[in-house]
Design an enzyme around this catalytic site. Sequence first.
Site, PDB file in Angstrom:
ATOM      1  N   LYS A   1       0.869  -1.181   0.000  1.00 49.50           N
ATOM      2  CA  LYS A   1       0.000   0.000   0.000  1.00 49.50           C
ATOM      3  C   LYS A   1       0.908   1.233   0.000  1.00 49.50           C
ATOM      4  O   LYS A   1       1.374   1.661   1.047  1.00 49.50           O
ATOM      5  CB  LYS A   1      -0.930   0.003   1.220  1.00 49.50           C
TER       6      LYS A   1
ATOM      7  N   GLU B   1       9.547   2.643  11.057  1.00 53.00           N
ATOM      8  CA  GLU B   1      10.467   3.793  11.051  1.00 53.00           C
ATOM      9  C   GLU B   1       9.586   5.034  11.052  1.00 53.00           C
ATOM     10  O   GLU B   1       8.806   5.246  10.128  1.00 53.00           O
ATOM     11  CB  GLU B   1      11.360   3.729   9.805  1.00 53.00           C
TER      12      GLU B   1
ATOM     13  N   CYS C   1      13.180  12.102   7.155  1.00 54.98           N
ATOM     14  CA  CYS C   1      13.134  11.831   8.593  1.00 54.98           C
ATOM     15  C   CYS C   1      14.495  12.062   9.228  1.00 54.98           C
ATOM     16  O   CYS C   1      14.608  12.265  10.430  1.00 54.98           O
ATOM     17  CB  CYS C   1      12.633  10.422   8.871  1.00 54.98           C
TER      18      CYS C   1
ATOM     19  N   GLU D   1       8.310  17.493  15.128  1.00 49.14           N
ATOM     20  CA  GLU D   1       8.781  17.230  13.765  1.00 49.14           C
ATOM     21  C   GLU D   1       8.007  18.093  12.775  1.00 49.14           C
ATOM     22  O   GLU D   1       6.788  18.027  12.698  1.00 49.14           O
ATOM     23  CB  GLU D   1       8.621  15.744  13.407  1.00 49.14           C
TER      24      GLU D   1
END
Length: 515
Positions: A205, A286, A320, A416
């Site tokens: 997906k 992750e 990231c 973040e």
Amino acid sequence: MVQAYKHEPLTNFSQGNNNEAYLEGLKKVKENMGKSYDLLIGGERIHTEEQIVSYNPANKEEVIGTVSKANQELAEKAMQAAVQAFDSWRKTKADSRADILFRAAAIMRRRKHELSALMTKEAGKPWPEADADTAEAIDFLEYYARQMLLMKDGVPVQSRPNEFNKYNYIPLGVGIVISPWNFPLAIMAGTTVAAIVAGNTVLLKPASTTPIIAAKFVEIMEEAGLPAGVLNFVPGSGAEVGDYLVDHPQTRFVSFTGSRDVGTRIYERASKVQPGQKWLKRVIAEMGGKDTIVVDSEADLELAAQSIVKSAFGFSGQKCSACSRAVIVEDVYDQVLERAVELTKEWTVGNPEELSTSMGPVIDASAYKKIMEYIEIGKQEGKIVAGGEGDDSKGYFIQPTIVADVAAQARLMQEEIFGPVVAFCKAKDFNEALDIANNTEYGLTGAVISTNRAHIEQAQEDFQVGNLYINRGCTGAIVGYQPFGGFNMSGTDSKAGGPDYLTLHMQAKTTSEAY
């Protein structure tokens, strides 16, 4: 003897023939714009009325293409196809599975600039960033194929007289791969082929903002000879298809790359044992970071400024691993800040199809809105000394932004942002700089710029990140060289591109035979 692994070289665009090849790739991508791509379930292509539309983030009216959208009924059909295919795929020799990855890598190498150019259009990646993404995808295929060949016979264990013992790895079953948009080929391909070469079957997906590059990857795997049902392509909504597959009793593991909030939700849902489920699901996650470059008072200050700027603004900070915090010892703070501002002002923001562009757009309207809101917060929490402006009239463009004099506990230092915004924070000494570096809930990447050996060794022991870099930027891990994955809320520290990554997709079996 397994052939040694060498990572795929990056393209040198200062050579004219490479420029022409990339422009040819862009031309080919433009010729295929607007095409529709079907689901792939058990080797069968399925077209649905409902489509996911992929837009160019640099030109938001331009349609890259569409993919069919799976619903729960089609997700179930894909699950059963994967369950059925697992019976034969798990018994396919490791050499044969690895050969498919080697063939797919060769196809990717031949089509390298076309694939990279597609990411320039679909993800807004400038040429060097897109080229590195494709190179990393090739690296993952080559590396994991070789790792499987090394692991196929298991690990030696002790035997006694009249007894023979074996320790082997066997595949888990059906895995759900939920991949991100920021490395839409590398991470998507890497997480998928790791599962497949280990003997599992997969439901893929991909991110809904970059589904076309995923569709191209699925075609490449078919061309490389992957049997029907081993890889099933099921783009769809996270709420409808993602949750359904994570909860499914026949799901054996979930491999996820994305945000902290979605990752923790998947972890929670996967932990619940469903009726008919006879295993504990494994989650490989992750989940992002809040990454810091620490600059010591004893340091190469030019290297420090260059490292901060490149790590913060490469691919618009949408990594990231991106540097979103620069923590600098006060003795050299002003010098590093001043030089970083100078370097930032040299960056050109614009159409990523132009080689001269340093930084393209952010991915979509919601990302643009979120990042611009953080820039407003930055005006309250610090001082904007570079950038701070955005323009979403044609595409989603934000200037690379430096916010100076931000407190260690400020939102800009803790949350973040996933955009081209870096906060500068002053520390009184190296010890305080390390304390600030460790003060977030994340622990993915970090870097230390220092010429003080004692401080470097201190950082190696005390800087709590999965990937620590000394005297370089905090982005750009290479498969097989810097296995990648982080601590704490950055995920399960599943080291992608590392020697034990495949074991996460397998289970160990001991066989003891007495004579």
